[in-house]
Design an enzyme around this catalytic site. Sequence first.
Site, PDB file in Angstrom:
ATOM      1  N   HIS A 226       0.871  -1.180   0.000  1.00  0.00           N
ATOM      2  CA  HIS A 226       0.000   0.000   0.000  1.00  0.00           C
ATOM      3  C   HIS A 226       0.912   1.235   0.000  1.00  0.00           C
ATOM      4  O   HIS A 226       2.007   1.189   0.583  1.00  0.00           O
ATOM      5  CB  HIS A 226      -0.844  -0.052   1.267  1.00  0.00           C
ATOM      6  CG  HIS A 226      -1.929   0.971   1.366  1.00  0.00           C
ATOM      7  ND1 HIS A 226      -1.685   2.275   1.706  1.00  0.00           N
ATOM      8  CD2 HIS A 226      -3.268   0.866   1.185  1.00  0.00           C
ATOM      9  CE1 HIS A 226      -2.837   2.934   1.740  1.00  0.00           C
ATOM     10  NE2 HIS A 226      -3.810   2.103   1.431  1.00  0.00           N
TER      11      HIS A 226
ATOM     12  N   ASP B 113       2.834  -4.269   8.116  1.00  0.00           N
ATOM     13  CA  ASP B 113       1.639  -3.467   7.889  1.00  0.00           C
ATOM     14  C   ASP B 113       0.460  -4.403   8.158  1.00  0.00           C
ATOM     15  O   ASP B 113       0.151  -5.289   7.353  1.00  0.00           O
ATOM     16  CB  ASP B 113       1.645  -2.956   6.447  1.00  0.00           C
ATOM     17  CG  ASP B 113       0.348  -2.235   6.082  1.00  0.00           C
ATOM     18  OD1 ASP B 113      -0.611  -2.303   6.872  1.00  0.00           O
ATOM     19  OD2 ASP B 113       0.311  -1.618   5.009  1.00  0.00           O
TER      20      ASP B 113
ATOM     21  N   GLN C 170      -4.706  -4.846   7.191  1.00  0.00           N
ATOM     22  CA  GLN C 170      -5.697  -5.846   6.772  1.00  0.00           C
ATOM     23  C   GLN C 170      -5.657  -7.099   7.633  1.00  0.00           C
ATOM     24  O   GLN C 170      -6.672  -7.782   7.776  1.00  0.00           O
ATOM     25  CB  GLN C 170      -5.481  -6.222   5.294  1.00  0.00           C
ATOM     26  CG  GLN C 170      -5.686  -5.084   4.313  1.00  0.00           C
ATOM     27  CD  GLN C 170      -7.100  -4.506   4.332  1.00  0.00           C
ATOM     28  OE1 GLN C 170      -8.064  -5.163   4.714  1.00  0.00           O
ATOM     29  NE2 GLN C 170      -7.224  -3.258   3.932  1.00  0.00           N
TER      30      GLN C 170
ATOM     31  N   LYS D 147     -10.745  -0.108  10.426  1.00  0.00           N
ATOM     32  CA  LYS D 147     -10.914  -1.293   9.574  1.00  0.00           C
ATOM     33  C   LYS D 147     -11.304  -2.517  10.390  1.00  0.00           C
ATOM     34  O   LYS D 147     -11.366  -3.629   9.875  1.00  0.00           O
ATOM     35  CB  LYS D 147      -9.611  -1.574   8.811  1.00  0.00           C
ATOM     36  CG  LYS D 147      -9.273  -0.519   7.760  1.00  0.00           C
ATOM     37  CD  LYS D 147      -8.025  -0.910   7.001  1.00  0.00           C
ATOM     38  CE  LYS D 147      -7.408   0.238   6.234  1.00  0.00           C
ATOM     39  NZ  LYS D 147      -8.109   0.518   4.980  1.00  0.00           N
TER      40      LYS D 147
ATOM     41  N   CYS E  10      -4.705   2.406  -3.748  1.00  0.00           N
ATOM     42  CA  CYS E  10      -3.453   2.909  -3.171  1.00  0.00           C
ATOM     43  C   CYS E  10      -2.310   1.918  -3.335  1.00  0.00           C
ATOM     44  O   CYS E  10      -1.477   1.769  -2.444  1.00  0.00           O
ATOM     45  CB  CYS E  10      -3.609   3.263  -1.695  1.00  0.00           C
ATOM     46  SG  CYS E  10      -4.831   4.502  -1.390  1.00  0.00           S
TER      47      CYS E  10
HETATM   48  C1  LIG Z   1      -2.585  -2.815   3.543  1.00  0.00           C
HETATM   49  C2  LIG Z   1      -2.932  -1.425   3.978  1.00  0.00           C
HETATM   50  N1  LIG Z   1      -1.984  -0.643   4.508  1.00  0.00           N
HETATM   51  C3  LIG Z   1      -2.231   0.601   4.919  1.00  0.00           C
HETATM   52  C4  LIG Z   1      -3.482   1.154   4.824  1.00  0.00           C
HETATM   53  C5  LIG Z   1      -3.678   2.564   5.270  1.00  0.00           C
HETATM   54  O1  LIG Z   1      -4.568   2.638   6.339  1.00  0.00           O
HETATM   55  P1  LIG Z   1      -5.004   4.061   6.881  1.00  0.00           P
HETATM   56  O2  LIG Z   1      -5.599   4.782   5.723  1.00  0.00           O
HETATM   57  O3  LIG Z   1      -6.000   3.752   7.946  1.00  0.00           O
HETATM   58  O4  LIG Z   1      -3.789   4.745   7.393  1.00  0.00           O
HETATM   59  C6  LIG Z   1      -4.508   0.388   4.279  1.00  0.00           C
HETATM   60  C7  LIG Z   1      -5.861   0.938   4.134  1.00  0.00           C
HETATM   61  O5  LIG Z   1      -6.277   1.482   3.154  1.00  0.00           O
HETATM   62  C8  LIG Z   1      -4.227  -0.921   3.840  1.00  0.00           C
HETATM   63  O6  LIG Z   1      -5.175  -1.685   3.293  1.00  0.00           O
END
Ligand SMILES: Cc1ncc(COP(=O)(O)O)c(C=O)c1O
Lengths: 162, 415
Positions: free
Chosen positions: B123, B200, B203, B226, B366
């Site tokens: 991401h 990370d 998910q 989430k 993203c």
């Molecule tokens: C794998 C992953 N990493 C990071 C994020 C970023 O999360 P946040 O927007 O809550 O910072 C997301 C969510 O979109 C994600 O799916």
Amino acid sequence: MPQSIPEPEFDELYRELILDHYRNPRHSEPLSDADVVAEGYNPLCGDEVELRLNFENGSVSDLSFGGRGCSISRASGSMMTDLVIGKPIEDVRRLSEQFNKMMTDPDNEVPEELGDLEALQGVAKFPVRVKCATLAWHTLEDGFKQRDEGGLPPGGVVRHEE
Amino acid sequence: MAIETKRIREDFPILKREVHGKPLVYLDNAATTQKPQVLIDALVEYYSSYNANIHRGIHALAEEATGKYEATRQTVADFIGAPDASNIVFTRNTTESINLVAHAWGRKFLTAGDEIVLSTMEHHSNLVPWQTLAKEKGVVLRFIDIDDDGQFVQDDIERHIGPKTKLVAVTHMSNVLGTINPVREIAERAHQHGALVLLDGAQSVPHLPVNVQELDCDFLAFSAHKMLGPTGVGVLYAKRELFEEMDPFLGGGEMIRRVQLEESTWNDVPWKFEAGTPNIGDVCAFSAAIDYLSGLGMENVRAHEIEMVQEGVRRLANVPGITIYGPESAERRGGVISFNLDNVHPHDLGTVLDHHGVAIRAGHHCAQPLMGRLDVVATARASFYVYNEKEEFDALIEGIEAAARLFRAPVHTGA
Ligand SMILES: Cc1ncc(COP(=O)(O)O)c(C=O)c1O
């Protein structure tokens, strides 16, 4: 679609004319010896546009439209080719301005000159899709600018990013 | 104990609403999940009965709010198997948690020539902070690529993680492919070379049982929104000694012990990383979301999603002209299915599905480098959670078929 009666908005977005241009894009065969090649890209949705332009006596004598994108961006580009080919650059610039106005102001009356493009008026009510409709036109303006400046990069390719 | 979706759905008021005259089918859970009534009640309770600033007041409300805020830290620690509440720092989201590590650890300990190993499925929030750091410090980024099944290439893991590696920062579960990565094995290899591991968990923590001590990761980042929780709360887990040796991220109130005009000393871990008034109300309420998930049992959540993915893939695979991305085996992927339909752009598909009451995500999620890797401009993505039921696939499939009819010229189908 028997299982759904689309709401008016939805109908306004996907007018039959738009679907027709999407399914059967006009002037999609790339011009082989173009004066200018302009590429447009919208990193947000990944839409890609490739315009190939020929000019003659201050007019757009020929134009092809290719790339990948959603129905709105493809239809907009396809309609643009129909409208623009054979017109003096000055006229095309005016049309481009009118089209942009139609996309930013949903209540604006659409000038007749825009022809089929009027079908895209409903897009203005879907803010996330407006850039899909304007990408081809912004790329065209970039192509014109490069022609005016005569300073085409090697290969004659201009890149526009939304 | 299996997940009883019928009963669970009663707990989520938003699931009663209609969209464009159709019952809402919410399949955008990888973006953010819906909230149970207990979470909404917890927010209301905070603001209506014990709202106060924490760690400073000497009155009853401040004590209650501080107590609840710190109790939530313990709840989070227990949920991910952290040894202690002090391993937990509250941030705004996953993105901020990762940036915190890049600034507070990366800036302090990395120098030119050091290497960070990432992957091509990251991401943007686990990519951009490291790019910035790499530019600033001359750190080298290396990328583990994926194979055709959407899994890390084993050779790349071995090739890239070596003596120069200082950090391996990878996603535990892909938000696009659903791939659950072999992070235990990666941590072992990284540690053999003296490198740290950041996961990370945006998910994975919401969808799988995650135990930081079993995984032996050094950092874990995730977001409350989430996992049934409120927006505006993120978590950074780190091993205690790392938090101790890291510099603060932001400076100001709360994170200091003693302030003089020219210099200050830092508060203890974890407060050293929580400058200013934090998101007290949302943090306090977050514990209700975790309690709800713990009540269901994360093993059961996982089992439910395996069933949903199996059924979803089975139904989608029957649609002519569909391409499904990610691992073949439902055991190796979380509750996410990314797909494309020939001759229909994901945005158009998303708009048509919306008019069938079905919320999915369409775009690059993203993860632009991954889109390039898959050679697509975008994908459509359906993602599931505890309240989704197999019956909801009917609406999804109906909408997809309607889109196929709308956009495909008869002469072009099957081309
Ligand atoms: C794998 C992953 N990493 C990071 C994020 C970023 O999360 P946040 O927007 O809550 O910072 C997301 C969510 O979109 C994600 O799916």
